[in-house]
Design a protein around this motif. Structure first.
Motif, mmCIF file in Angstrom:
data_model
loop_
_atom_site.group_PDB
_atom_site.id
_atom_site.type_symbol
_atom_site.label_atom_id
_atom_site.label_comp_id
_atom_site.label_asym_id
_atom_site.label_seq_id
_atom_site.Cartn_x
_atom_site.Cartn_y
_atom_site.Cartn_z
ATOM 1 N N CYS A 65 0.832 -1.203 0.000
ATOM 2 C CA CYS A 65 0.000 0.000 0.000
ATOM 3 C C CYS A 65 0.869 1.256 0.000
ATOM 4 O O CYS A 65 0.639 2.187 -0.785
ATOM 5 C CB CYS A 65 -0.921 -0.009 1.217
ATOM 6 N N ALA A 66 1.871 1.300 0.872
ATOM 7 C CA ALA A 66 2.740 2.479 0.958
ATOM 8 C C ALA A 66 3.504 2.690 -0.347
ATOM 9 O O ALA A 66 3.646 3.828 -0.827
ATOM 10 C CB ALA A 66 3.701 2.318 2.125
ATOM 11 N N GLU A 67 3.985 1.605 -0.943
ATOM 12 C CA GLU A 67 4.712 1.722 -2.205
ATOM 13 C C GLU A 67 3.804 2.234 -3.319
ATOM 14 O O GLU A 67 4.231 3.028 -4.171
ATOM 15 C CB GLU A 67 5.305 0.365 -2.577
ATOM 16 N N THR A 68 2.542 1.803 -3.317
ATOM 17 C CA THR A 68 1.588 2.264 -4.330
ATOM 18 C C THR A 68 1.354 3.764 -4.210
ATOM 19 O O THR A 68 1.318 4.488 -5.216
ATOM 20 C CB THR A 68 0.258 1.516 -4.188
ATOM 21 N N ILE A 69 1.212 4.245 -2.986
ATOM 22 C CA ILE A 69 1.006 5.688 -2.773
ATOM 23 C C ILE A 69 2.219 6.481 -3.254
ATOM 24 O O ILE A 69 2.077 7.550 -3.860
ATOM 25 C CB ILE A 69 0.722 5.958 -1.283
ATOM 26 N N LEU A 70 3.401 5.958 -3.013
ATOM 27 C CA LEU A 70 4.612 6.657 -3.446
ATOM 28 C C LEU A 70 4.765 6.627 -4.967
ATOM 29 O O LEU A 70 5.241 7.601 -5.571
ATOM 30 C CB LEU A 70 5.840 6.028 -2.784
ATOM 31 N N ALA A 100 9.957 -5.420 10.554
ATOM 32 C CA ALA A 100 9.110 -4.258 10.267
ATOM 33 C C ALA A 100 9.913 -3.033 9.859
ATOM 34 O O ALA A 100 9.359 -2.104 9.249
ATOM 35 C CB ALA A 100 8.255 -3.919 11.490
ATOM 36 N N GLY A 101 11.203 -3.007 10.174
ATOM 37 C CA GLY A 101 12.018 -1.824 9.911
ATOM 38 C C GLY A 101 11.921 -1.288 8.490
ATOM 39 O O GLY A 101 11.567 -0.115 8.283
ATOM 40 N N PRO A 102 12.215 -2.103 7.464
ATOM 41 C CA PRO A 102 12.121 -1.605 6.088
ATOM 42 C C PRO A 102 10.709 -1.165 5.704
ATOM 43 O O PRO A 102 10.533 -0.201 4.957
ATOM 44 C CB PRO A 102 12.576 -2.809 5.252
ATOM 45 N N VAL A 103 9.692 -1.868 6.211
ATOM 46 C CA VAL A 103 8.307 -1.504 5.909
ATOM 47 C C VAL A 103 7.957 -0.161 6.552
ATOM 48 O O VAL A 103 7.301 0.689 5.937
ATOM 49 C CB VAL A 103 7.339 -2.612 6.397
ATOM 50 N N LEU A 104 8.396 0.035 7.780
ATOM 51 C CA LEU A 104 8.123 1.302 8.460
ATOM 52 C C LEU A 104 8.801 2.466 7.745
ATOM 53 O O LEU A 104 8.268 3.583 7.726
ATOM 54 C CB LEU A 104 8.600 1.226 9.912
ATOM 55 N N ASP A 105 9.939 2.197 7.144
ATOM 56 C CA ASP A 105 10.622 3.243 6.387
ATOM 57 C C ASP A 105 9.778 3.669 5.183
ATOM 58 O O ASP A 105 9.605 4.866 4.916
ATOM 59 C CB ASP A 105 11.994 2.746 5.927
ATOM 60 N N LEU A 111 3.583 8.463 4.525
ATOM 61 C CA LEU A 111 2.870 9.357 5.437
ATOM 62 C C LEU A 111 3.309 10.808 5.263
ATOM 63 O O LEU A 111 2.506 11.732 5.444
ATOM 64 C CB LEU A 111 3.085 8.910 6.882
ATOM 65 N N LEU A 112 4.546 11.030 4.911
ATOM 66 C CA LEU A 112 5.029 12.397 4.689
ATOM 67 C C LEU A 112 4.263 13.087 3.566
ATOM 68 O O LEU A 112 4.188 14.325 3.530
ATOM 69 C CB LEU A 112 6.521 12.377 4.363
ATOM 70 N N THR A 113 3.671 12.301 2.660
ATOM 71 C CA THR A 113 2.934 12.884 1.528
ATOM 72 C C THR A 113 1.442 13.043 1.806
ATOM 73 O O THR A 113 0.759 13.736 1.048
ATOM 74 C CB THR A 113 3.099 12.008 0.275
ATOM 75 N N LEU A 114 0.943 12.419 2.872
ATOM 76 C CA LEU A 114 -0.512 12.408 3.128
ATOM 77 C C LEU A 114 -0.924 13.603 3.986
ATOM 78 O O LEU A 114 -1.406 13.455 5.109
ATOM 79 C CB LEU A 114 -0.915 11.092 3.799
#
Length: 387
Positions: A65-70, A100-105, A111-114
């Motif tokens: 999901c995060a990668e799709t938003i980016l 979880a570290g790489p995923v949280l990154d 989140l910085l874009t939302l």
């Protein structure tokens, strides 16, 4: 030109809003135009729930999901609500934190874009580990954020001594983020057992708080909180109750359904929060009332306690466990309503552990209680306001 192609985007958006997520994912493949409209609906509210066994600890759906938003920057203009919940196995957190570290990154960069987020709910399931909320929220700005919930980071309910041994450098509490987000109206910190040092002008619009008494005692003073939900242990210190009572507005809604409450604790609370109008509570019956009492008559001992809430007009006991205690019949429940109303004249509605809701009749029949139409087992109580 087809009839559908002639429809304006606003009309298509109204139609697509009534489609299921599965249907929308099919629709967005039909054309570029349909994709833009369907994505606007699909990504406006995102909910991700992942079960992460120790054998597969990486939250892949969150990463996708995060990668799709980016990859699709226009989606950042669309997202208004984001909820992520990780369900992890008990035990050491080290493996999970590492996975979880790489995923949280990636999530942090998304989140910085939302910047248009209105609701953010992060339940990361990693309490007791070394995960710091800064890994996800550092540098984020959400000027429209009204509802914020965070759990599963930091110490959680682990004892400070044990946690100090596991995490020599403890994570920084979330106060820094709260101080930078004045738009928050509803705050949920379910496993924050630390004090939060907030500047006096932080959270000026806060109206609802759910969390531990320790956190509430540092968040509520000077803020207009009217809905309070407490979680955690059966014991709340007098000092914490005194500080909770310093909210700038009277607490009218009190939810104690996520902790076992004794009548003694309820009595202590009543001394400080006398303006409560709606009370939802999970009573610890067997540990507090005389063992000679049986069945629902155990609840008769609440009269003096309820009488200490002069403004109480709605009482919800549906979270109370009655295992091993005989269920009351309609006559017993009605008699209890009448008894409680004498001690608490403002009382107008009662929901019993059976989930039967009783309501007091009009002013001309002050002692007449009737079952709410449709009330009974399996029917949700109507007396509590949630978010």
């Amino acid at each position: 030109m087809s009839t559908v192609a002639q429809l304006p985007n606003e009309t298509l958006h109204s139609i697509f809003q009534h489609l299921s997520q599965g249907t929308l994912t099919t629709v967005l493949r039909a054309s570029h135009r349909f994709r833009l409209i369907a994505e606007h609906i699909l990504y406006a509210s995102i909910t991700i729930v992942e079960t992460l066994p120790r054998a597969a600890p990486t939250p892949r759906h969150t990463a996708t999901c995060a990668e799709t938003i980016l990859k699709r920057p226009h989606l950042s203009e669309v997202v208004r609500r984001l909820a992520i919940r990780w369900q992890t196995d008990p035990g050491p957190r080290d493996e999970y934190v590492a996975a979880a570290g790489p995923v949280l990154d990636v999530l942090h960069r998304a989140l910085l874009t939302l910047v248009h987020l209105e609701r953010l709910d992060l339940a990361l399931g990693l309490a007791g580990g070394t995960l710091d909320a800064r890994a996800v929220l550092d540098g984020c700005s959400f000027p429209s954020l009204r509802i914020f919930a965070l759990s599963g980071v930091g110490r959680g309910s682990m004892s400070p001594k044990l946690y100090a041994a596991a995490a020599p450098t403890p994570p920084v509490p979330i106060a820094w983020f709260l101080a930078a987000t004045p738009s928050i109206e509803q705050l949920r910190l379910l496993d924050c057992y630390e004090t939060l040092e907030l500047p006096p002008d932080a959270l000026p619009q806060l109206a609802a708080f759910r969390g531990t008494a320790i956190a509430a005692a540092t968040v509520l003073p000077g803020r207009p909180v009217q809905l309070l939900g407490l979680v955690g242990h059966e014991f709340i210190t007098e000092r914490d109750l005194e500080r909770i009572a310093r909210a700038s507005a009277p607490i009218r809604y009190l939810d104690l359904s996520m902790m076992s409450v004794t009548p003694l604790l309820l009595r202590d609370i009543s001394r400080h929060l006398r303006a409560v109008e709606v009370l939802k509570v999970k009573l610890a019956l067997r540990h507090t009332l005389h063992f000679a009492l049986s069945g629902i008559s155990l609840l008769a001992g609440l009269s003096p306690v309820l009488g200490a809430f002069p403004a109480l007009h709605q009482l919800d006991l549906s979270p109370t466990a009655v295992d091993g205690i005989a269920r009351g019949n309609a006559l017993e429940e009605s008699a209890l309503c009448t008894t409680w109303a004498r001690a608490c004249p403002a009382l107008r509605s009662v929901v019993f552990p059976s989930r039967t809701e009783w309501r007091r009749a009009g002013d001309g029949a002050a002692d007449v209680w009737v079952v709410c139409p449709g009330a009974g087992a399996g029917v949700a109580a109507t007396v509590w306001t949630r978010y």
